[in-house]
Design an enzyme around this catalytic site. Structure first.
Site, short mmCIF file in Angstrom:
data_model
loop_
_atom_site.label_atom_id
_atom_site.label_comp_id
_atom_site.label_asym_id
_atom_site.label_seq_id
_atom_site.Cartn_x
_atom_site.Cartn_y
_atom_site.Cartn_z
N PHE A 126 48.80 61.99 5.28
CA PHE A 126 47.72 61.26 4.63
C PHE A 126 47.25 60.08 5.48
CE2 PHE A 126 51.53 59.32 2.37
CZ PHE A 126 51.47 58.08 2.99
N ARG A 143 91.40 99.98 8.25
CA ARG A 143 91.47 98.52 8.27
C ARG A 143 92.76 98.02 8.95
NH1 ARG A 143 89.33 95.43 2.88
NH2 ARG A 143 87.13 95.99 3.03
N HIS A 148 52.38 70.28 27.80
CA HIS A 148 53.40 69.35 27.35
C HIS A 148 53.65 69.46 25.84
CE1 HIS A 148 53.65 67.71 31.32
NE2 HIS A 148 52.40 67.32 31.31
N ASP A 198 40.58 53.13 7.48
CA ASP A 198 40.04 52.92 8.82
C ASP A 198 39.98 54.21 9.64
OD1 ASP A 198 42.77 53.14 9.07
OD2 ASP A 198 43.05 51.29 10.21
N GLY A 226 46.97 74.11 34.72
CA GLY A 226 48.44 74.17 34.81
C GLY A 226 49.11 74.31 33.46
N LYS A 273 94.40 84.03 24.88
CA LYS A 273 95.41 82.97 24.87
C LYS A 273 96.43 83.18 25.99
CE LYS A 273 99.00 80.78 22.07
NZ LYS A 273 99.55 80.56 20.72
#
Length: 519
Positions: free
Chosen positions: A468, A68, A278, A473, A307, A141
């Site tokens: 939902f 380490r 698309h 309609d 395409g 650096k």
């Protein structure tokens, strides 16, 4: 000699990935560069007959704590950070016996690979490099004087620079420094993501990626763009091998990703074909073979398919390739392809063939990102799985077995259609798709119109809605188009009205209690 040219007299080599190290070290030694290295790298160089000084000899301290601590020492970092043109720095370096280091060659412990192979927490922690990033950042650096290499792919360029210039130029060192800081940022991002674990909203998020290719332009010719690989390892366009064809464009990549993610919904089950234009599917189908699946998918909207992008969920054979090649296609992506399929596509020089080596797992957890001005949104990928046993039959009539198969198929497709999304399906194929409309009833009408344009006989499809129905309609318009069953999340304040409209028209309808908005 340019004013910012710097000689390389002494180099520090400390690498985890030993690829190309011997060739680099020999090239440096031939140019009279003194080599300094850490234990394992030094041993490898000595075995090859090269003269090398170990870091422990420079610091006067042995490697300790299981490796380490070895390079964290003033005689290493002073040699890297000392400014050659600063008289004070030069005097201090001489006072403390610090010799300049002109080249730092470091690549980091394989932390990302350790995470990818599912190592234990303890083993993964040990692969968090400390000394390596410190040396890289120090050299980057001080790039006014020091060159830093973090990628074996750059070793030949360094040797070529020394051969051509007799040292390193400022522009060359700045390029290496930019790459070095990007590499340590990527490394730290990987560590922070791993440490965050399952935390949904850590205080900081870091996004990084590696350049795959610079693109000709973005969505439009006046926009510059590039393609990066990063994040999770899933089979897809970022990991695929391009076997042939023109260079991928920005829109090609985005659409191919959309197509292959949808193909992944079908896993290794029935042969499935997805056609995208698309970023929206214009035809999706399953069949007894890829040829059949492609024919059914194409029949949904052959005009839009021209395409487009084709994705399949199993290896391509010659027959499937022949069928796909009859229609002008920008990209084909598959897990693999046999030699017959490759030969067919080879006759279409501009067609891009991508082989991903596998399918994206539609159920795998992961994160998705969306940029907003000044920031970005992060969320879990929509990997929600629908358990058929948990569906709620909302109407008096329950779906038949055949209707239920088509409902579940249509639901998978709706998940990948831009909201508001409506998918009409029959016999394992889409027959009409309404995408991206501001009102759900308009999406129904578009899907029904598309179906009517291609129908050669009366249709009795099922319908999937990604969210939902806020009013009855939309369902009424669907019933007028011949829809016989519907699947939707439910949860509207007017669910009772929608259910009543379905019952009045003999429709079966099930609720999923899960929505699939895709903006």
């Amino acid at each position: 000699m340019t004013e910012d040219l710097r000689p390389v007299r002494r180099a520090l080599l400390s690498v985890s990935d030993k690829a190309g190290l011997l060739e680099l070290a020999r090239g440096l030694a031939e140019r009279g560069v003194a080599l300094v290295s850490t234990g394992n790298s030094a041993g490898m160089l000595r075995e090859a007959g090269l003269e090398v000084t170990e870091v422990a000899e420079v610091t006067g301290s042995p490697e300790m704590l299981g490796g380490r601590v070895k390079t964290l020492h003033p005689r290493i970092h002073g040699g890297i950070l000392g400014k050659r043109g600063d008289a004070g720095h030069v005097a201090e370096m001489e006072q403390h016996g610090i010799a300049p280091i002109d080249l730092v060659v470091v690549n980091l412990y394989p932390f990302e690979a350790t995470v990818a192979r599912g190592a234990s927490f303890e083993d993964t922690v040990e692969q968090i490099d400390v000394g390596g990033p410190a040396m890289i950042r120090a050299a980057a650096k001080n790039h006014a004087d020091v060159a830093v290499l973090t990628d074996p792919a750059d070793y030949p360029a360094l040797l070529a620079e020394l051969e051509a210039q007799g040292g390193t130029t400022g522009a060359f060192r700045r390029g290496l420094a930019r790459k070095a800081f990007a590499r340590t940022a990527e490394y730290d991002a990987a560590i922070s993501a791993w440490m965050a674990g399952g935390e949904k909203a850590p205080a900081f998020r870091a996004l990084t990626g590696r350049l795959v290719q610079t693109l000709r332009y973005g969505e439009n010719p006046h926009q510059k763009a590039a393609f990066y690989r990063g994040g999770e390892a899933r089979a897809g366009v970022a990991t695929a091998l391009q076997v042939q064809g023109k260079e991928l464009s920005y829109n090609n990549i985005a659409d191919t990703d959309a197509a292959y993610e949808l193909a992944g919904e079908f896993g290794g089950g029935e042969p499935a074909c997805v056609i995208v234009k698309h970023a929206n599917p214009c035809g999706v189908a399953v069949g007894g073979s890829l040829v059949e699946a492609h024919a059914k998918a194409l029949a949904c909207d052959p005009v839009s398919a021209f395409g487009g992008i084709v994705a399949v969920n199993r290896p391509l054979d010659g027959a499937a390739a022949e069928a796909i090649a009859k229609v002008f296609t920008e990209v084909v992506i598959a897990p693999d392809a046999d030699e017959d399929a490759k030969a067919v596509f080879a006759r279409k020089g501009n067609l891009r063939l991508l082989l991903a080596g596998g399918l994206p797992d539609a159920r795998a957890p992961g994160l998705m990102w969306k940029q907003v001005v000044g920031g970005f949104l992060a969320q879990d990928r929509d990997s929600g799985a629908l358990d058929p046993a948990q569906l709620r039959v909302a109407t008096k009539r329950a779906p038949t077995e055949a209707e239920m198969r088509d409902l579940l198929f249509a639901w998978k497709v709706a998940k990948h259609v831009k909201s508001n999304a409506i998918v009409l399906a029959e016999d394992g194929a889409t027959v009409g798709i309404g995408a991206g409309q501001m009102s759900r009833v308009d999406s129904v009408r578009i899907a029904a119109r598309k179906m009517g344009e291609m129908a050669t006989a009366p249709r009795a499809p099922v319908l999937a809605s990604d969210a939902f129905f806020p009013f009855a309609d939309g369902l009424v318009a669907a019933a007028e188009a011949g829809v016989r069953a519907a699947i939707q999340p439910g949860g509207s304040m007017r669910d009772a009205e929608v259910i009543a409209a379905a019952d009045e028209r003999g429709l079966a309808m099930v609720f999923t209690d899960m929505r699939h908005f895709r903006h």
